[in-house]
Design a protein around this motif. Structure first.
Motif, PDB file in Angstrom:
ATOM      1  N   TRP A 108     -10.926  15.290  -3.433  1.00  0.00           N
ATOM      2  CA  TRP A 108     -10.993  14.009  -4.129  1.00  0.00           C
ATOM      3  C   TRP A 108     -11.692  14.253  -5.462  1.00  0.00           C
ATOM      4  O   TRP A 108     -12.856  14.632  -5.512  1.00  0.00           O
ATOM      5  N   SER A 109     -10.977  14.033  -6.569  1.00  0.00           N
ATOM      6  CA  SER A 109     -11.569  14.197  -7.903  1.00  0.00           C
ATOM      7  C   SER A 109     -11.153  13.034  -8.782  1.00  0.00           C
ATOM      8  O   SER A 109     -10.609  13.206  -9.866  1.00  0.00           O
ATOM      9  N   VAL A 110     -11.404  11.828  -8.282  1.00  0.00           N
ATOM     10  CA  VAL A 110     -10.926  10.600  -8.921  1.00  0.00           C
ATOM     11  C   VAL A 110     -12.126   9.694  -9.188  1.00  0.00           C
ATOM     12  O   VAL A 110     -13.017   9.562  -8.337  1.00  0.00           O
ATOM     13  N   GLY A 111     -12.145   9.061 -10.360  1.00  0.00           N
ATOM     14  CA  GLY A 111     -13.158   8.057 -10.627  1.00  0.00           C
ATOM     15  C   GLY A 111     -12.989   6.847  -9.726  1.00  0.00           C
ATOM     16  O   GLY A 111     -11.873   6.454  -9.395  1.00  0.00           O
ATOM     17  N   VAL A 112     -14.087   6.258  -9.315  1.00  0.00           N
ATOM     18  CA  VAL A 112     -14.044   5.116  -8.383  1.00  0.00           C
ATOM     19  C   VAL A 112     -14.349   3.852  -9.178  1.00  0.00           C
ATOM     20  O   VAL A 112     -15.506   3.486  -9.384  1.00  0.00           O
ATOM     21  N   ARG A 113     -13.290   3.190  -9.638  1.00  0.00           N
ATOM     22  CA  ARG A 113     -13.507   1.993 -10.436  1.00  0.00           C
ATOM     23  C   ARG A 113     -12.542   0.864 -10.109  1.00  0.00           C
ATOM     24  O   ARG A 113     -12.662  -0.212 -10.657  1.00  0.00           O
ATOM     25  N   PHE A 114     -11.561   1.083  -9.240  1.00  0.00           N
ATOM     26  CA  PHE A 114     -10.623   0.041  -8.851  1.00  0.00           C
ATOM     27  C   PHE A 114     -10.689  -0.151  -7.344  1.00  0.00           C
ATOM     28  O   PHE A 114     -11.133   0.734  -6.597  1.00  0.00           O
ATOM     29  N   LEU A 115     -10.205  -1.280  -6.882  1.00  0.00           N
ATOM     30  CA  LEU A 115     -10.311  -1.603  -5.467  1.00  0.00           C
ATOM     31  C   LEU A 115      -9.585  -0.586  -4.600  1.00  0.00           C
ATOM     32  O   LEU A 115     -10.113  -0.131  -3.582  1.00  0.00           O
ATOM     33  N   ASN A 116      -8.365  -0.224  -4.972  1.00  0.00           N
ATOM     34  CA  ASN A 116      -7.616   0.719  -4.145  1.00  0.00           C
ATOM     35  C   ASN A 116      -8.310   2.073  -4.091  1.00  0.00           C
ATOM     36  O   ASN A 116      -8.319   2.748  -3.059  1.00  0.00           O
ATOM     37  N   ARG A 117      -8.917   2.482  -5.213  1.00  0.00           N
ATOM     38  CA  ARG A 117      -9.650   3.739  -5.208  1.00  0.00           C
ATOM     39  C   ARG A 117     -10.925   3.628  -4.372  1.00  0.00           C
ATOM     40  O   ARG A 117     -11.320   4.589  -3.702  1.00  0.00           O
ATOM     41  N   LYS A 118     -11.574   2.482  -4.436  1.00  0.00           N
ATOM     42  CA  LYS A 118     -12.790   2.296  -3.647  1.00  0.00           C
ATOM     43  C   LYS A 118     -12.487   2.379  -2.157  1.00  0.00           C
ATOM     44  O   LYS A 118     -13.251   2.973  -1.381  1.00  0.00           O
ATOM     45  N   LEU A 119     -11.355   1.789  -1.744  1.00  0.00           N
ATOM     46  CA  LEU A 119     -10.968   1.857  -0.340  1.00  0.00           C
ATOM     47  C   LEU A 119     -10.739   3.303   0.088  1.00  0.00           C
ATOM     48  O   LEU A 119     -11.249   3.751   1.122  1.00  0.00           O
ATOM     49  N   LEU A 144      -8.823  -6.749  -7.553  1.00  0.00           N
ATOM     50  CA  LEU A 144      -7.555  -7.300  -7.112  1.00  0.00           C
ATOM     51  C   LEU A 144      -7.410  -7.107  -5.604  1.00  0.00           C
ATOM     52  O   LEU A 144      -7.753  -6.056  -5.069  1.00  0.00           O
ATOM     53  N   ARG A 145      -6.897  -8.104  -4.939  1.00  0.00           N
ATOM     54  CA  ARG A 145      -6.709  -8.009  -3.500  1.00  0.00           C
ATOM     55  C   ARG A 145      -5.591  -7.017  -3.185  1.00  0.00           C
ATOM     56  O   ARG A 145      -4.582  -6.969  -3.869  1.00  0.00           O
ATOM     57  N   ALA A 146      -5.782  -6.232  -2.146  1.00  0.00           N
ATOM     58  CA  ALA A 146      -4.791  -5.216  -1.806  1.00  0.00           C
ATOM     59  C   ALA A 146      -3.451  -5.846  -1.453  1.00  0.00           C
ATOM     60  O   ALA A 146      -2.396  -5.344  -1.829  1.00  0.00           O
ATOM     61  N   ASP A 147      -3.458  -6.973  -0.718  1.00  0.00           N
ATOM     62  CA  ASP A 147      -2.187  -7.557  -0.299  1.00  0.00           C
ATOM     63  C   ASP A 147      -1.445  -8.202  -1.462  1.00  0.00           C
ATOM     64  O   ASP A 147      -0.250  -8.465  -1.373  1.00  0.00           O
ATOM     65  N   ALA A 148      -2.129  -8.461  -2.566  1.00  0.00           N
ATOM     66  CA  ALA A 148      -1.446  -9.051  -3.719  1.00  0.00           C
ATOM     67  C   ALA A 148      -0.508  -8.061  -4.385  1.00  0.00           C
ATOM     68  O   ALA A 148       0.415  -8.446  -5.090  1.00  0.00           O
ATOM     69  N   HIS A 149      -0.728  -6.760  -4.132  1.00  0.00           N
ATOM     70  CA  HIS A 149       0.091  -5.756  -4.779  1.00  0.00           C
ATOM     71  C   HIS A 149       1.513  -5.720  -4.224  1.00  0.00           C
ATOM     72  O   HIS A 149       2.409  -5.169  -4.848  1.00  0.00           O
ATOM     73  N   GLN A 150       1.715  -6.297  -3.055  1.00  0.00           N
ATOM     74  CA  GLN A 150       3.012  -6.152  -2.405  1.00  0.00           C
ATOM     75  C   GLN A 150       4.090  -7.053  -3.007  1.00  0.00           C
ATOM     76  O   GLN A 150       5.262  -6.874  -2.731  1.00  0.00           O
ATOM     77  N   HIS A 151       3.723  -8.007  -3.829  1.00  0.00           N
ATOM     78  CA  HIS A 151       4.693  -9.024  -4.226  1.00  0.00           C
ATOM     79  C   HIS A 151       4.900  -9.140  -5.735  1.00  0.00           C
ATOM     80  O   HIS A 151       5.700  -9.948  -6.175  1.00  0.00           O
ATOM     81  N   GLU A 152       4.180  -8.346  -6.520  1.00  0.00           N
ATOM     82  CA  GLU A 152       4.323  -8.475  -7.961  1.00  0.00           C
ATOM     83  C   GLU A 152       5.508  -7.651  -8.458  1.00  0.00           C
ATOM     84  O   GLU A 152       5.788  -6.556  -7.974  1.00  0.00           O
ATOM     85  N   VAL A 176      -1.822   2.214   4.861  1.00  0.00           N
ATOM     86  CA  VAL A 176      -2.769   3.203   5.382  1.00  0.00           C
ATOM     87  C   VAL A 176      -4.162   2.949   4.823  1.00  0.00           C
ATOM     88  O   VAL A 176      -5.170   3.084   5.518  1.00  0.00           O
ATOM     89  N   LEU A 177      -4.226   2.568   3.551  1.00  0.00           N
ATOM     90  CA  LEU A 177      -5.524   2.250   2.951  1.00  0.00           C
ATOM     91  C   LEU A 177      -6.160   1.053   3.640  1.00  0.00           C
ATOM     92  O   LEU A 177      -7.373   1.021   3.868  1.00  0.00           O
ATOM     93  N   GLU A 178      -5.351   0.064   3.958  1.00  0.00           N
ATOM     94  CA  GLU A 178      -5.889  -1.168   4.535  1.00  0.00           C
ATOM     95  C   GLU A 178      -6.351  -0.977   5.964  1.00  0.00           C
ATOM     96  O   GLU A 178      -7.253  -1.686   6.423  1.00  0.00           O
ATOM     97  N   THR A 179      -5.766  -0.017   6.684  1.00  0.00           N
ATOM     98  CA  THR A 179      -6.168   0.216   8.065  1.00  0.00           C
ATOM     99  C   THR A 179      -7.356   1.165   8.163  1.00  0.00           C
ATOM    100  O   THR A 179      -7.938   1.323   9.239  1.00  0.00           O
ATOM    101  N   GLY A 180      -7.699   1.834   7.041  1.00  0.00           N
ATOM    102  CA  GLY A 180      -8.910   2.651   7.013  1.00  0.00           C
ATOM    103  C   GLY A 180      -8.789   4.018   7.637  1.00  0.00           C
ATOM    104  O   GLY A 180      -9.800   4.579   8.074  1.00  0.00           O
TER     105      GLY A 180
END
Length: 474
Positions: A279-290, A367-375, A409-413
């Protein structure tokens, strides 16, 4: 070199490929080093002097491309604009860029991909982009231009041209890497006052641009919607730009590490890859934080490395490289993982216009993770951010060498556990495919194998040359 023959598990076949490949590469390298006396004032000499001045010798340029590149580039006639030196030559030779010049014109030996520079301006979210940004990430336009001049067939009469090449270096000129202006320009194009003036001055030097039947090729090695490149927003049909995406002409970022060049690269086989996931990614967005929290919480038997100090070295020892989406479709670590022989791990999402591996993120916005599915995500110029529009067209399905995970997979942890459950045979098959395609994401400075430029040249032929009427009406 033998990627077109497909994968093979036979040791004898693989050994024969390596021996023959080494012989061909060695012969090509020795011939390339010669100095042909018949090319004293060839069209190549003239074009290189106009664009690069004395920074590049034409004899060196002949070493940059393969015979197949020259054969394909010779199928159409190219008119190269003779621009003011401030758009190309001065940028290469000027003292402002002298410190990075060797790594643009040739492969160089960086000790670390990410040279941290403390003390720079701290960007949005109290993190500094410049702190993690390599010196030459987005400057692939320079070696691409060198290769174009070495591969194309030139004409002096614009009326005979099938393609108009604009030999400018917009990214090198517009983004001053040591200042705050880079961030401001990429996030707020209205703040790019002098940069926008530079772009207008460039367009003023292209008298044939108004003729929409004459295709123009720009090389702009940044994201398509970054910076003051307003002419790329709803461009006329004759404007084509090779960018970091999205679009039809997508190019990978530049990594000139000497160890990744085909003549120096030594692959790391499956048994000696001791790092399971890096893992070599900056942690600044919700999906990355998860994703990061799941990696940090992992306590299993496999080795996981977080934010290594020497990225390239660890990538070459790794099986998987986490590539969660960021604020742009382009991700340098995605290409670096492939170049180093590792498997990129991405999260797929189904959108109305197709599958994407990108997530719309905003600075400082949760941003909510489930909001990404519909845009229905598109860029400012309306290009759908699908997989096919976000990565180079290597003519091999990305699923063969990329591990594509459902976003759920991200949402289930269970991010790391999901990777652990992948059968070993499937992982080894992907690693073999990575080894076969890695050269298509690298910029080869020796001309011994097809590379990222070869992929771009095929795309130019397909999406530009074959889509425009030629001067004779065909």
């Amino acid at each position: 070199f033998f990627g077109a023959l497909g994968p093979s598990s036979c040791p004898a076949v693989m050994l024969a490929r390596r021996l023959v490949g080494a012989l061909v590469w060695g012969l090509a390298a020795s011939v390339c080093g010669s100095n042909p006396t018949s090319a004293a004032r060839s069209p190549l000499d003239v074009q290189f002097h106009r664009v690069f001045g004395s920074a590049v010798a034409p004899d060196e340029a002949r070493c940059l491309v393969t015979p197949q590149d020259v054969q394909l580039g010779g199928q159409w006639r190219t008119y190269v604009y003779n621009l003011d030196p401030k758009f190309n030559r001065d940028l290469i030779q000027g003292p402002k860029h002298r410190n990075r010049r060797p790594c643009l014109l040739s492969a160089c030996a960086f000790g670390d991909l990410y040279r941290r520079r403390p003390g720079q301006w701290k960007g949005p979210g109290s993190r500094s982009w410049l702190q993690y940004r390599p010196a030459v990430d987005d400057l692939a336009e320079v070696p691409i231009m060198m290769k174009l001049l070495a591969a194309l067939r030139f004409v002096d009469d614009p009326n005979q041209a099938d393609l108009f090449l604009v030999p400018a270096f917009p990214t090198l000129a517009i983004f001053p890497w040591e200042t705050r202006a880079e961030i401001l320009c990429m996030t707020n194009p209205q703040s790019c006052t002098w940069q926008a003036a530079w772009t207008r001055a460039l367009l003023a030097q292209l008298p044939h641009l108004h003729n929409r039947t004459r295709p123009h090729l720009f090389i702009i090695s940044t994201d398509r919607d970054s910076g003051p490149f307003q002419f790329l927003v709803d461009p006329p049909p004759n404007v084509h730009a090779a960018t970091l995406g999205p679009g039809r002409l997508v190019i990978p970022s530049l990594n000139p590490l000497l160890d990744l060049q085909p003549l120096q690269y030594k692959s790391t086989e499956w048994p000696t890859r001791d790092v399971f996931l890096v893992w070599s990614v900056g942690v600044r967005f919700l999906n990355r934080k998860l994703a990061f929290q799941q990696v940090a919480d992992y306590r299993g038997p496999r080795k996981v490395v977080i934010n290594p100090s020497n990225t390239a070295e660890v990538y070459r020892r790794s099986i998987f490289v986490a590539c969660p989406s960021g604020d742009r479709p382009h991700q340098k670590r995605f290409f670096d993982a492939i170049r180093c022989g590792a498997i990129p791990v991405v999260f797929a999402q189904r959108l109305p216009h197709g599958t994407t591996w990108w997530t719309r993120n905003e600075w400082g916005t949760e941003l909510r993770a489930d909001a990404h599915q519909h845009e229905n995500w598109t860029t400012p110029n309306g290009i759908p951010v699908t997989v096919n529009n976000s990565y180079p067209n290597v003519q091999i399905p990305y699923g063969k060498f990329v591990e594509v995970l459902p976003y759920s997979v991200l949402e289930t942890g269970n991010f790391v556990e999901y990777l652990e459950r992948i059968p070993e045979a499937q992982v080894q098959a992907k690693l073999k495919w990575v080894a076969r395609v890695r050269h298509l994401f690298n910029y080869d400075y020796s001309g011994v194998a097809p590379d990222a430029f070869s992929v771009l040249l095929r795309s130019v032929h397909r999406h530009v040359i074959l889509q425009h009427p030629w001067p004779d009406g065909t």
